[in-house]
Design a protein around this motif. Structure first.
Motif, short mmCIF file in Angstrom:
data_model
loop_
_atom_site.label_atom_id
_atom_site.label_comp_id
_atom_site.label_asym_id
_atom_site.label_seq_id
_atom_site.Cartn_x
_atom_site.Cartn_y
_atom_site.Cartn_z
N LEU A 9 0.62 -1.26 0.39
CA LEU A 9 -0.05 0.25 -0.22
C LEU A 9 0.78 1.20 0.13
N GLN A 11 3.70 1.95 -1.47
CA GLN A 11 4.22 2.28 -2.78
C GLN A 11 3.11 3.26 -3.73
N LEU A 12 1.92 2.02 -3.58
CA LEU A 12 0.26 2.56 -4.41
C LEU A 12 0.29 4.22 -3.55
N ARG A 13 0.56 4.67 -2.44
CA ARG A 13 0.40 5.54 -2.24
C ARG A 13 0.94 6.46 -2.82
N ARG A 16 0.02 7.26 -6.18
CA ARG A 16 -1.43 8.63 -5.88
C ARG A 16 -0.71 10.08 -5.26
N LEU A 71 -2.74 2.74 -10.73
CA LEU A 71 -4.13 4.22 -9.77
C LEU A 71 -4.94 4.13 -9.51
N HIS A 74 -5.15 1.28 -7.08
CA HIS A 74 -5.11 1.92 -5.56
C HIS A 74 -6.48 2.14 -4.88
N ASP A 75 -7.37 2.74 -5.99
CA ASP A 75 -8.24 3.86 -5.32
C ASP A 75 -9.13 2.48 -4.69
N GLU A 78 -8.18 1.14 -1.26
CA GLU A 78 -8.52 2.37 -0.45
C GLU A 78 -10.24 2.41 -0.44
#
Length: 312
Positions: A9, A11-13, A16, A71, A74-75, A78
């Motif tokens: 997470l 990395q993904l944040r 973003r 991305l 990620h969304d 989340e």
């Protein structure tokens, strides 16, 4: 170890944050990391993905198509975690679950009544109400932020499930002292010299009004004035700035209080439909199924009563 196990997470944040803030420095500040740390997270994510995610030619943190795909992941992750935490909180509070209900801005006139009635009929369910424009709801549906949504036309993208909820009448409103008020034989041609108060371009109501105006003024361009919300449109009409085609459910109170009247035009009201929207690829929870069926069965309780008989 699989690729999925290596993606974090954090990395993904970082991805973003870069997309939102444009530079590694600004992204680092937004997520309380150092710029080198963000750089490492992005580099690791690219190595795991096996492809560039950041467009190095862009000066504003642009992403490659592969970056945008990550991305979106990620969304969605989340949104799923946020909903799960809300459900855990609801269970800890002794309720059976929670539900996030998204509604378009036109629904804000009756959406609180939905929440109030649900609190009476389903006290074991916690409802989170989110109001936004059509574009915001469609983006939220794609990210998985909503369990259910209420809107007019179902979106083509993302793919969703849609159930018809209730008729959605659009009426032509004017001041009570308008010269055409009280007449029963108004033809569209009689409105050619009127000024119309319109929503902003892209609004569903605006699109409907433009179609109506194309019938009203075949040879003459109708005068228009633009307002950014239903509230300002109502006040503009009350102030005598013009007449407006608007959702009947947004003006029920003003009609009841005689601050506005509907003009009896042939072919009006225009009847559209409210829909209950569900994400197509996300299984409905038991709570979402219960609330959807409740909405379909109880529309008459929360929608304002209006005379929707079309004039022929």
């Amino acid at each position: 170890m699989s690729l999925l196990d290596r993606i974090t997470l954090k990395q993904l944040r970082a991805l973003r944050a870069l997309a939102d803030h444009g530079t590694v420095t600004a992204a680092a500040k937004a997520i309380s990391l150092t710029a080198p740390a963000v750089h490492i997270q992005l580099k690791n994510l690219e190595e795991i993905s096996g492809t560039p995610l950041v467009d190095r030619e862009s000066r504003e943190g642009g992403l490659t198509p592969q970056g945008h795909a990550m991305l979106r992941a990620h969304d969605q992750i989340e949104a799923a975690i946020t909903r799960a935490l809300a459900e855990v909180e609801a269970l800890n509070a002794g309720t059976c679950g929670n539900l996030t209900l998204g509604v378009v801005t036109t629904c804000k006139y009756f959406a609180p009544e939905i929440v109030a009635l649900l609190a009476q009929d389903m006290p074991d369910v916690t409802i989170a109400l989110k109001i936004g424009n059509r574009s915001e709801l469609m983006q939220g549906l794609e990210r998985g932020e909503y369990d259910l949504c209420i809107m007019g036309r179902p979106p083509r993208e993302p793919l969703v499930g849609a159930r018809s909820l209730a008729p959605h009448p659009h009426v032509l409103i004017a001041r009570p002292d308008h010269p055409l008020a009280g007449r029963n034989d108004i033809r569209p041609v009689d409105l050619v010299d009127e000024r119309f108060v319109m929503r902003e371009p892209g609004s569903g109501t605006r699109i409907l009004a433009e179609r109506f105006l194309s019938d009203v003024a075949e040879k003459k361009q109708a005068a228009t004035i633009e307002m950014s919300s239903n509230e300002t449109i109502k006040q503009a009409v009350i102030s005598g700035l013009g007449i407006a085609l608007i959702s009947g459910h947004t003006v029920a109170y003003e009609l009841q209080m005689k601050r506005l009247v509907t003009l009896n035009v042939v072919g009006l009201p225009i009847l559209r439909t409210w829909y209950v929207i569900t994400p197509r690829d996300v299984p409905l929870s038991i709570v979402a199924q219960r609330v959807r069926e409740w909405l379909l069965e109880n529309a008459a309780r929360f929608l304002p009563a209006l005379d929707t008989e079309a004039r022929l």
